[in-house]
Scaffold this motif. Structure first.
Motif, short mmCIF file in Angstrom:
data_model
loop_
_atom_site.label_atom_id
_atom_site.label_comp_id
_atom_site.label_asym_id
_atom_site.label_seq_id
_atom_site.Cartn_x
_atom_site.Cartn_y
_atom_site.Cartn_z
N PHE A 165 0.83 -1.20 0.00
CA PHE A 165 0.00 0.00 0.00
C PHE A 165 0.87 1.26 0.00
CE2 PHE A 165 -2.91 -3.08 2.17
CZ PHE A 165 -3.81 -3.18 1.13
N TYR A 166 2.01 1.17 0.70
CA TYR A 166 2.93 2.31 0.78
C TYR A 166 3.44 2.66 -0.62
CZ TYR A 166 6.49 5.13 3.23
OH TYR A 166 7.26 6.14 3.74
N LEU A 167 3.72 1.61 -1.36
CA LEU A 167 4.26 1.82 -2.71
C LEU A 167 3.19 2.26 -3.70
CD1 LEU A 167 6.50 1.47 -4.90
CD2 LEU A 167 5.84 -0.92 -5.04
N LEU A 168 2.02 1.66 -3.62
CA LEU A 168 1.05 1.83 -4.72
C LEU A 168 -0.05 2.86 -4.48
CD1 LEU A 168 0.61 -1.93 -5.70
CD2 LEU A 168 1.98 -0.22 -6.86
N SER A 169 -0.14 3.37 -3.27
CA SER A 169 -1.33 4.19 -2.97
C SER A 169 -1.09 5.69 -2.96
CB SER A 169 -1.91 3.75 -1.63
OG SER A 169 -2.11 2.39 -1.63
N GLY A 170 0.06 6.13 -3.44
CA GLY A 170 0.33 7.56 -3.41
C GLY A 170 0.42 8.08 -1.98
N VAL A 171 1.14 7.35 -1.14
CA VAL A 171 1.27 7.76 0.26
C VAL A 171 2.29 8.89 0.40
CG1 VAL A 171 1.83 6.99 2.61
CG2 VAL A 171 0.72 5.42 1.02
N VAL A 172 3.48 8.65 -0.12
CA VAL A 172 4.55 9.64 0.06
C VAL A 172 5.06 10.24 -1.25
CG1 VAL A 172 5.38 8.92 2.33
CG2 VAL A 172 6.17 7.70 0.31
N PHE A 173 4.48 9.81 -2.33
CA PHE A 173 4.80 10.43 -3.63
C PHE A 173 3.58 10.29 -4.53
CE2 PHE A 173 6.15 6.04 -3.66
CZ PHE A 173 5.56 5.55 -4.80
N PRO A 174 3.41 11.18 -5.48
CA PRO A 174 2.21 11.12 -6.33
C PRO A 174 2.15 9.83 -7.15
CG PRO A 174 3.34 13.23 -6.57
CD PRO A 174 4.26 12.34 -5.80
N VAL A 175 0.95 9.37 -7.37
CA VAL A 175 0.74 8.11 -8.10
C VAL A 175 1.33 8.17 -9.51
CG1 VAL A 175 -1.05 6.56 -9.02
CG2 VAL A 175 -1.31 7.53 -6.75
N ASN A 176 1.34 9.37 -10.10
CA ASN A 176 1.82 9.47 -11.50
C ASN A 176 3.33 9.23 -11.64
OD1 ASN A 176 2.41 11.96 -10.30
ND2 ASN A 176 2.52 12.97 -12.29
N ILE A 177 4.06 9.15 -10.51
CA ILE A 177 5.48 8.81 -10.56
C ILE A 177 5.67 7.32 -10.88
CG2 ILE A 177 7.59 8.62 -9.10
CD1 ILE A 177 7.03 11.49 -9.66
N PRO B 164 5.39 3.64 -12.64
CA PRO B 164 5.27 3.20 -14.04
C PRO B 164 3.80 2.95 -14.36
CG PRO B 164 6.88 1.88 -12.82
CD PRO B 164 6.21 2.75 -11.83
N TRP B 165 3.42 3.04 -15.63
CA TRP B 165 1.99 3.01 -16.01
C TRP B 165 1.25 1.78 -15.51
CZ3 TRP B 165 0.25 -1.04 -18.94
CH2 TRP B 165 1.21 -1.75 -19.65
N TYR B 166 1.96 0.59 -15.56
CA TYR B 166 1.25 -0.64 -15.15
C TYR B 166 0.94 -0.63 -13.66
CZ TYR B 166 6.23 -1.70 -14.52
OH TYR B 166 7.55 -1.63 -14.18
N LEU B 167 1.84 -0.07 -12.87
CA LEU B 167 1.57 0.01 -11.43
C LEU B 167 0.52 1.09 -11.14
CD1 LEU B 167 5.15 -0.33 -9.84
CD2 LEU B 167 3.36 -2.05 -9.98
N ARG B 168 0.58 2.16 -11.93
CA ARG B 168 -0.38 3.26 -11.76
C ARG B 168 -1.81 2.75 -11.98
NH1 ARG B 168 0.74 7.18 -16.14
NH2 ARG B 168 2.86 6.83 -15.46
N ASN B 169 -1.98 1.94 -13.02
CA ASN B 169 -3.31 1.40 -13.31
C ASN B 169 -3.78 0.48 -12.18
OD1 ASN B 169 -3.35 2.79 -15.66
ND2 ASN B 169 -2.79 1.06 -16.97
N PHE B 170 -2.83 -0.30 -11.66
CA PHE B 170 -3.17 -1.19 -10.56
C PHE B 170 -3.56 -0.38 -9.32
CE2 PHE B 170 -1.83 -3.96 -6.95
CZ PHE B 170 -2.73 -4.98 -7.16
N ALA B 171 -2.84 0.72 -9.11
CA ALA B 171 -3.10 1.57 -7.92
C ALA B 171 -4.54 2.07 -7.90
CB ALA B 171 -2.13 2.75 -7.91
N LEU B 172 -5.10 2.28 -9.08
CA LEU B 172 -6.45 2.84 -9.15
C LEU B 172 -7.54 1.82 -8.76
CD1 LEU B 172 -6.08 5.03 -12.35
CD2 LEU B 172 -6.02 5.76 -9.96
N PHE B 173 -7.13 0.56 -8.57
CA PHE B 173 -8.09 -0.45 -8.10
C PHE B 173 -8.03 -0.63 -6.59
CE2 PHE B 173 -7.77 -1.67 -12.56
CZ PHE B 173 -9.11 -1.88 -12.85
N LEU B 174 -7.08 0.04 -5.94
CA LEU B 174 -6.91 -0.15 -4.49
C LEU B 174 -7.71 0.88 -3.71
CD1 LEU B 174 -3.04 -0.72 -4.24
CD2 LEU B 174 -4.83 -2.44 -3.98
N PRO B 175 -8.44 0.44 -2.69
CA PRO B 175 -9.16 1.41 -1.86
C PRO B 175 -8.22 2.38 -1.16
CG PRO B 175 -9.46 -0.86 -1.04
CD PRO B 175 -8.65 -0.94 -2.28
#
Lengths: 268, 276
Positions: B184-196, B198-209
């Motif tokens: 969650f720390y990596l994928l949820s835009g906790v300490v850096f914006p989600v757009n940083i 890579p695209w495949y992880l960014r898309n996955f992040a958008l499925f996480l609550p």
């Protein structure tokens, strides 16, 4: 002496075998630490930090794996062994407790190294971190002495944590994030200022990381706390001090166990 | 229902006793804030070595507030990742809880609830410290309360996934919890914006609550969303998305719990003791 060596081998064996036999451990210990490493790398990317800072994170992540092994696999281990009933068998065995600790350390080092190699390879490949080692023999020497100092510290804590009982878990938890900060896990420790950095140098991780950063990323020299050679000397001194203290505390623990009779009492 | 609530309450009480009865409340408070403070200082130091300052910019506010709230998530995950191993191997009471007439599920939720509650204190402390580094707070209280409640539901769901897995794994619950929280720390835009990402992880992040939860955290605490990608999502849509993803997560965790529970009984791992 023969018993001493056999006990080392005997205690290291389950860790070496366990490291390879339990696939879930392998997964959690190799792939998943990369997640937090990646997060810190992305923090630096978001801040547009120089590329070598991403390398700091990878080196920090690797050494943190050893630190966690020292905390949970060495320092807390006697307490855990007491709770599961193994400690009394160690005490009754015709081998000194020092050899049991040495075996745990060697086994722990092996198990952690297996994972660390994977983390290093994956981390370097994923983030394309360039490492320019300026002095390989010195780097290897510092790495080995840092591990020796770290595991000596773990041996010292093993007896103390056993005496502290339940607080052992508390101490292990307490020695994570605050120590990551003080040791400069992901950043040059010099940034903390000379006084804090000097105090933090009592943790072998601090000096080991600082020296390794200098030898792997020459661009980081302006951030160096002191010369790697001096850090090597300090690390060697720390190793000897922690080892002596480990033996003293072990004797103390045995003495308390014999006089008070509570050392094997569970749930304390 | 009465029995479930009673088990829930006992779970909460037990968790507090396990966590805190070794010392005085004051020392426990200091211990409880050590990890979050250490983690925040680590990030501030990283920020400092790059920028040369630790005073209020949007990037610092993003990083600091996200990390402070992540400590709540991390605390709950760590607890729930360890609780099965602790009951099974340390206290060796799992089998007794299982054969008692109480629900193990509500017992675990009770323990998660107490951990969530205990993590609120470090959060308040960190928010207070944030004033000194000029984090520009603009708190929307109703939204913050909603965010905390929905966050708790999501954390329980995530925690139950962990519990379900650890019913079958050897002693390494702590690492599982920490690693899962790391996801969650990596994928949820906790300490850096989600757009940083890579695209495949960014898309996955958008499925996480958790992605929407941290977005709601920033909206309710800072009064705005700094993340360039998530700021394009209007607040009502963000709330709807977190409700949908949390409901999905909860359903998955419940199904996984019953599956793993069945397998654990079948394989006899409820009494497993691993001492490598």
């Amino acid at each position: 002496m023969r018993n001493f060596l056999r006990a080392i081998k005997g205690r290291a064996y389950p860790r070496v075998v366990g490291a390879l036999r339990e696939p879930s451990w392998m997964f959690w210990d190799t792939f998943l630490p990369l997640l937090s490493i990646s997060a810190y790398v992305f923090v630096y990317r978001a801040l547009h930090a120089p590329k070598e800072f991403e390398g700091f994170v990878i080196i920090g992540g690797i050494m943190t794996a050893y630190w966690l092994s020292v905390l949970w696999g060495m320092a807390s281990q006697f307490y855990w062994e007491k709770e599961t009933g193994n400690l009394q068998q160690y005490l009754m065995a015709p081998a000194p407790l020092e050899s049991i600790l040495a075996g745990m350390a060697l086994g722990g080092m092996f198990a952690t190294t297996v994972r660390v190699v994977a983390i290093l390879i994956l981390g370097t490949l994923i983030f394309q971190v360039e490492m320019t080692v300026s002095n390989l023999p010195l780097l290897i020497l510092i790495f080995i002495i840092t591990l020796f100092a770290l595991y000596s510290m773990g041996m010292m804590f093993a007896s103390l944590f056993l005496l502290w009982g339940r607080e052992a878990w508390v101490m292990s938890t307490l020695f994570q994030e605050p120590i990551y900060f003080l040791s400069g896990q992901n950043f040059p420790v010099k940034a903390l200022g000379p006084i804090v950095a000097a105090i933090a140098s009592i943790i072998p991780l601090t000096l080991g990381l600082d020296a390794m950063r200098q030898l792997i990323f020459p661009q980081s020299l302006p951030w160096a706390l002191m010369s790697p050679w001096i850090e090597l000397i300090f690390l060697s001194l720390l190793s000897v001090i922690f080892l002596i203290l480990a033996i003293i505390f072990l004797k103390k623990m045995e003495w308390i166990g014999k006089t008070k009779g509570t050392i094997l009492t569970r749930w304390l | 229902m009465h029995s479930l609530l009673r088990t829930f309450k006992v779970g909460m009480w037990l968790d507090y006793q396990i966590e805190a009865n070794w010392t005085t409340p004051l020392i426990f408070f200091v211990y409880n804030i050590a990890k979050p403070v250490g983690s925040s200082l680590l990030l501030l130091a990283m920020y400092y070595v790059v920028t040369g300052s630790i005073m209020g910019t949007d990037a610092l506010a993003f990083l600091y507030v996200g990390n402070a709230f992540y400590m709540v998530l991390s605390g709950v995950m760590m607890e729930l990742g360890w609780v099965v191993q602790e009951d099974r191997e340390h206290y060796q009471t799992l089998k007794y809880i299982y054969i008692s007439p109480s629900s193990y599920y509500s017992y675990l939720i009770g323990r998660a609830a107490m951990r969530f509650f205990l993590q609120i204190f470090p959060l308040i402390f960190l928010m207070f410290i944030g004033i000194f580094i000029q984090v520009p707070y603009k708190i929307d209280a109703p939204l913050l309360i909603f965010t905390l409640i929905i966050g708790w539901l999501f954390m329980i769901s995530a925690g139950m996934v962990l519990n379900s897995v650890t019913l079958l794994t050897a002693r390494y619950g702590g690492a599982i919890g920490e690693s899962f929280a790391g996801l969650f720390y990596l994928l949820s835009g906790v300490v850096f914006p989600v757009n940083i990402l890579p695209w495949y992880l960014r898309n996955f992040a958008l499925f996480l609550p958790s992605t929407y939860w941290f977005s709601l955290v920033r909206r309710s605490v800072l009064g705005k969303e700094i993340d360039p990608l998530l700021s394009q999502i209007p607040l009502p849509l963000c709330i709807l998305l977190i409700l949908i993803t949390t409901a999905m997560f909860f359903s998955i965790s419940l199904a996984l719990y019953y599956l793993m529970n069945h397998l654990a009984r079948k394989r006899g791992t409820l009494e497993m003791i691993t001492t490598y």
